[in-house]
Design an enzyme around this catalytic site. Structure first.
Site, short mmCIF file in Angstrom:
data_model
loop_
_atom_site.label_atom_id
_atom_site.label_comp_id
_atom_site.label_asym_id
_atom_site.label_seq_id
_atom_site.Cartn_x
_atom_site.Cartn_y
_atom_site.Cartn_z
N ASP A 187 -2.19 -7.90 -7.59
CA ASP A 187 -1.96 -8.46 -6.26
C ASP A 187 -2.68 -9.81 -6.10
O ASP A 187 -3.61 -9.94 -5.33
CB ASP A 187 -2.47 -7.45 -5.21
N ASP A 227 -12.57 -11.75 -13.77
CA ASP A 227 -11.16 -12.06 -13.64
C ASP A 227 -10.36 -10.79 -13.91
O ASP A 227 -10.49 -10.17 -14.97
CB ASP A 227 -10.77 -13.15 -14.64
N GLY A 228 -9.53 -10.40 -12.95
CA GLY A 228 -8.84 -9.12 -13.04
C GLY A 228 -7.79 -9.04 -14.13
O GLY A 228 -7.63 -7.99 -14.76
N HIS A 267 0.81 -1.21 0.00
CA HIS A 267 0.00 0.00 0.00
C HIS A 267 0.84 1.26 0.00
O HIS A 267 0.44 2.29 -0.57
CB HIS A 267 -0.96 -0.02 1.19
N SER A 320 -6.59 -1.79 -0.62
CA SER A 320 -6.20 -0.86 -1.67
C SER A 320 -7.39 -0.13 -2.30
O SER A 320 -7.24 1.04 -2.68
CB SER A 320 -5.38 -1.61 -2.75
N HIS A 373 -7.05 -7.33 -8.35
CA HIS A 373 -7.49 -8.27 -7.31
C HIS A 373 -7.91 -7.45 -6.09
O HIS A 373 -7.25 -7.44 -5.05
CB HIS A 373 -6.38 -9.25 -6.94
N GLU A 428 -12.76 -7.88 -9.13
CA GLU A 428 -12.75 -8.95 -8.13
C GLU A 428 -13.62 -10.10 -8.63
O GLU A 428 -14.77 -9.89 -9.05
CB GLU A 428 -13.26 -8.45 -6.78
#
Length: 283
Positions: free
Chosen positions: A163, A142-143, A19, A97, A42, A115
């Site tokens: 991430d 799906d990111g 972060h 985040s 994510h 997400e």
């Protein structure tokens, strides 16, 4: 593939490093009035109540977030990070985040939060609706696939946070492939990729992670890796630390992150160590 819940690890040492790096990237983008676009592949739940059953199971925040409570920072990046986080921590919540992004983004900027987990998406949407200002879009998908589909963005200025949980070994290759594809179409993207540091017990994954780092580091114009270790790297240590691979980093992000993490290590205990290595420099 969908068993991972970040609430088990919210506020741990890995979150602090990740972060701080992400906030440093956003802060640099905000130095100009020109709008930008952010992507979080994510995103998770967005924020994590520390009294939840998930957070209480491992209480990892006790060795990450908790030692920083009430701290007065000297470095500018850590000071900014604490200014944003301290009021939220006082509510017994650790901001992921997405919430940090919602607090930092401006009216002229845009963000896409992705997400896939069906148990996280409602919490993420609630977090954004409560703290965002309408320019933050939530995508239940799906990111990595979403990132490829939505880049290059308009405007062509912005950054990406990747991430994954890396529960499956193929995720390392998937990240590498995604980063290369994105940079082919969006060469000036700033990309932050988080990764775990794993002991010899997880040798296969550790090797896959190293290969990923080498691959993505070479894909951009410039790149550094920053790593935080919090335990001795013994055979059975498991995840003894983590790192971020920052591609096309902003000017002086390496110095700002080093100053901040140098301070952080002073609060995380005697075994905490931080290092930064340039992998590639734009000549």
């Amino acid at each position: 593939m969908l068993s991972y819940r970040h609430a088990f690890h919210a506020g741990n040492h890995a979150d602090i490093l990740k972060h701080l790096a992400w906030l440093g990237v956003i802060t640099h983008l905000k130095r100009k009035a020109k709008p930008f676009v952010l992507f979080d592949t994510h995103a998770g739940a967005g924020e994590y109540p520390l009294n939840s059953d998930f957070s209480q199971q491992n209480k990892e925040y006790l060795s990450g977030m908790t030692p920083l409570q009430g701290v007065t920072a000297h470095s500018s990046l850590l000071n900014q990070y604490l200014h944003v986080n301290q009021p939220i921590w006082q509510e017994n919540i650790y901001p992921g985040s997405p919430r940090l992004l919602c607090q930092a983004i401006r009216a002229q900027d845009k963000a896409h939060l992705m997400e896939l987990h069906p148990a996280e998406i409602d919490s993420l949407q609630y977090c954004v609706s409560s703290h965002g200002e309408g320019q933050v879009a939530v995508h239940h998908r799906d990111g990595l696939q979403g990132l490829i589909a939505m880049t290059p963005p308009t405007p062509n200025r912005g950054a990406v946070l990747i991430d994954p949980p890396y529960e499956q070994i193929q995720e390392y290759d998937q990240v590498s492939d995604t980063v290369k594809k994105v940079l082919r179409r969006w060469a000036n993207a700033q990309i932050v990729v988080w990764y775990p540091l794993l002991s010899e017990r997880a040798e296969t994954k550790a090797h896959a992670c190293q290969t990923m780092i080498e691959t993505i580091a070479d894909a951009g114009k410039s790149c550094f890796t920053a790593q935080l270790t919090v335990a001795e790297n013994t055979y059975d240590a498991g995840m003894f630390g983590s790192g971020v691979c920052v591609i096309n980093p902003a000017f002086q992000l390496d110095e700002n992150l080093t100053d901040a993490m140098g301070e952080v290590c002073g609060f995380l205990g005697a075994q905490a160590e931080y290092s930064l290595q340039w992998r590639k420099k734009d000549n």
